[in-house]
Design an enzyme around this catalytic site. Sequence first.
Site: not given
Ligand code: 5RP
Length: 218
Positions: A29, A103
């Site tokens: 992300g 993850e």
């Molecule tokens: C990806 C995730 C990310 O950690 C979550 O979407 C947060 O994203 P960002 O740091 O872009 O706000 O779970 O699958």
Amino acid sequence: MNQDELKQAVALAALVYVPEGEIIGVGTGSTANFFIDGLAGMRDRIRGAVASSEASAKRLAAHGIPLFDLNEVESMPVYVDGADEIDAGFCMIKGGGAALTREKIVSSVARRFVCIADASKKVPVLGKFPLPVEVIPLARAHVARALTALGGRPVWREGVVTDNGNIILDVHGLAIAEPARLEAEINQIVGVVTNGLFAVRPAEVLLLGTPEGVQVFE
Ligand code: 5RP
């Protein structure tokens, strides 16, 4: 500070949780990307990283950080990743970037989950952010019906294929009072690979980026 600056500040604050000479787990992300960029500055002091997505693997490799397959690694001191929502008990919704399954697998091998999030991600109750569920394509309609029966409104994230070749259903309209119970319940639906609740195993550390600075909760 704008949201990106808060994400960057919190990502860089997580570097102190990276022990020298070790392999660490790395999330996915925009916040995790800032962490990867920061990690590049200490790449000669770590053995390498296990990535939770193809995108993060590519970014780590571009910085010259050695990549390890999770099957080569028995344990890791730390996993660093962002979240879409996090509550007071450090339970999270993740998977906005569709990387939830890897993850969850990579973080499960780490002794400490360090969540890096800007202040907008801290919530009293999980569920305003639609809960991502990774589903085997053949089971999409069946799983959608089962999620509806649980009180949610599943929406197919059309056009998105996960790194594992599956699809994502985003479940709207859930107010998640018991995240660990719901996590286990959704994972029992045949055809679900995993869901984006990280509550059975929540984070151990939360670094929260606020306009007043990075707040540390352990
Ligand atoms: C990806 C995730 C990310 O950690 C979550 O979407 C947060 O994203 P960002 O740091 O872009 O706000 O779970 O699958």
